[in-house]
Design a protein around this motif. Sequence first.
Motif, mmCIF file in Angstrom:
data_model
loop_
_atom_site.group_PDB
_atom_site.id
_atom_site.type_symbol
_atom_site.label_atom_id
_atom_site.label_comp_id
_atom_site.label_asym_id
_atom_site.label_seq_id
_atom_site.Cartn_x
_atom_site.Cartn_y
_atom_site.Cartn_z
ATOM 1 N N GLN A 102 11.205 6.437 -9.042
ATOM 2 C CA GLN A 102 10.556 5.742 -7.934
ATOM 3 C C GLN A 102 11.287 4.454 -7.581
ATOM 4 O OE1 GLN A 102 7.727 6.373 -5.787
ATOM 5 N NE2 GLN A 102 8.451 8.364 -6.485
ATOM 6 N N TRP A 151 2.945 9.375 -10.354
ATOM 7 C CA TRP A 151 2.315 9.377 -11.683
ATOM 8 C C TRP A 151 1.412 10.595 -11.845
ATOM 9 C CZ3 TRP A 151 0.384 3.662 -11.055
ATOM 10 C CH2 TRP A 151 1.497 2.802 -11.084
ATOM 11 N N GLU A 152 0.616 10.861 -10.810
ATOM 12 C CA GLU A 152 -0.292 12.010 -10.895
ATOM 13 C C GLU A 152 0.488 13.311 -11.015
ATOM 14 O OE1 GLU A 152 -2.712 11.608 -7.436
ATOM 15 O OE2 GLU A 152 -3.996 10.046 -8.325
ATOM 16 N N GLN A 173 8.875 6.809 -13.119
ATOM 17 C CA GLN A 173 8.883 5.421 -12.664
ATOM 18 C C GLN A 173 10.308 4.957 -12.363
ATOM 19 O OE1 GLN A 173 6.446 3.957 -11.650
ATOM 20 N NE2 GLN A 173 6.528 1.750 -11.898
ATOM 21 N N GLU A 198 0.829 -1.211 0.000
ATOM 22 C CA GLU A 198 0.000 0.000 0.000
ATOM 23 C C GLU A 198 0.861 1.258 0.000
ATOM 24 O OE1 GLU A 198 -2.518 -0.517 3.361
ATOM 25 O OE2 GLU A 198 -3.723 -2.109 2.416
ATOM 26 N N THR A 219 2.273 1.581 -3.474
ATOM 27 C CA THR A 219 1.192 2.013 -4.360
ATOM 28 C C THR A 219 0.927 3.512 -4.207
ATOM 29 O OG1 THR A 219 0.135 -0.158 -4.380
ATOM 30 C CG2 THR A 219 -1.268 1.740 -4.886
ATOM 31 N N GLU A 220 0.881 3.984 -2.977
ATOM 32 C CA GLU A 220 0.622 5.406 -2.736
ATOM 33 C C GLU A 220 1.742 6.270 -3.310
ATOM 34 O OE1 GLU A 220 -0.472 8.474 0.927
ATOM 35 O OE2 GLU A 220 0.365 6.497 1.373
ATOM 36 N N ARG A 238 -2.463 -0.571 -13.763
ATOM 37 C CA ARG A 238 -2.824 0.849 -13.807
ATOM 38 C C ARG A 238 -1.773 1.660 -14.547
ATOM 39 N NH1 ARG A 238 -3.900 5.145 -8.834
ATOM 40 N NH2 ARG A 238 -4.473 6.876 -10.199
ATOM 41 N N PHE A 239 -0.518 1.377 -14.282
ATOM 42 C CA PHE A 239 0.558 2.095 -14.968
ATOM 43 C C PHE A 239 0.517 1.820 -16.471
ATOM 44 C CE2 PHE A 239 5.140 2.400 -16.223
ATOM 45 C CZ PHE A 239 5.257 3.767 -16.077
ATOM 46 N N LEU A 289 -1.250 -2.595 -9.573
ATOM 47 C CA LEU A 289 -0.456 -1.379 -9.715
ATOM 48 C C LEU A 289 0.139 -1.288 -11.118
ATOM 49 C CD1 LEU A 289 0.711 1.080 -8.176
ATOM 50 C CD2 LEU A 289 2.674 -0.363 -7.573
ATOM 51 N N THR A 343 1.543 6.119 -7.197
ATOM 52 C CA THR A 343 0.359 6.819 -7.685
ATOM 53 C C THR A 343 0.543 8.325 -7.603
ATOM 54 O OG1 THR A 343 -1.087 4.977 -7.054
ATOM 55 C CG2 THR A 343 -2.119 7.122 -7.371
ATOM 56 N N ASN A 344 1.070 8.803 -6.487
ATOM 57 C CA ASN A 344 1.320 10.237 -6.338
ATOM 58 C C ASN A 344 2.338 10.725 -7.368
ATOM 59 O OD1 ASN A 344 -0.461 10.424 -4.194
ATOM 60 N ND2 ASN A 344 1.121 10.232 -2.630
#
Length: 204
Positions: free
Chosen positions: A95, A71-72, A92, A61, A64-65, A128-129, A125, A68-69
């Motif tokens: 990260q 990517w956004e 990416q 999690e 993932t957070e 989604r990417f 995950l 996600t942050n």
Amino acid sequence: MPRKSADDRKAEIVATALRLADELGPDRLTTQAVADAVGLTQPAIFRHFPTKQALWQAVAEVITERMTNAWEGALAKEREPDRQLVALVLVQFRQIEANPAIPAILHSHELQTENGDLRQSFRALMTRFQGLLLAELTRARDTGRVRSDLVPEDAAVLLISLIQGMALRWSLGDRSFPLAKEGERLLDAQMRLFRAAPDGEPSS
């Protein structure tokens, strides 16, 4: 010293587990090792996470957070779709460089055979990417930013393969080169191929 809140303690345990997954390897990570590193007893770990699987899920999690942050944030700026695509891939790489346990987790026995929930979390995950890459590739093709015969679905897989291959090479090579910098160099080569005009068409 003031006693840590339950939320702060859980965050500390998860951060320690992620660090130890890098230092020891995911398959050698134990709740006792986490307890020793945090300065707690093993039963105290289980008061926050009833099973080792639950601890791994919390690690997933957090990853993932963070992703996600990132990517956004990469998509928050207004750019042409091919530039958005480059921003997504580069973030990416960064990260993974900032969370070096990720390649090891993806190839671990824990994820592949032991922990179905962890595997599903990482699969979701990456799905989604891949969807974000696919959307930008489709826009890039439809607006003439990449070659007209590009198949977005295949191109998204190629980019993910580039990221995963680079991450594995970086990990196996004891991180002897800057992942994001080398990744950017090879991504530039891949994007030139995406932009190259098919035979018989003028280049844009």
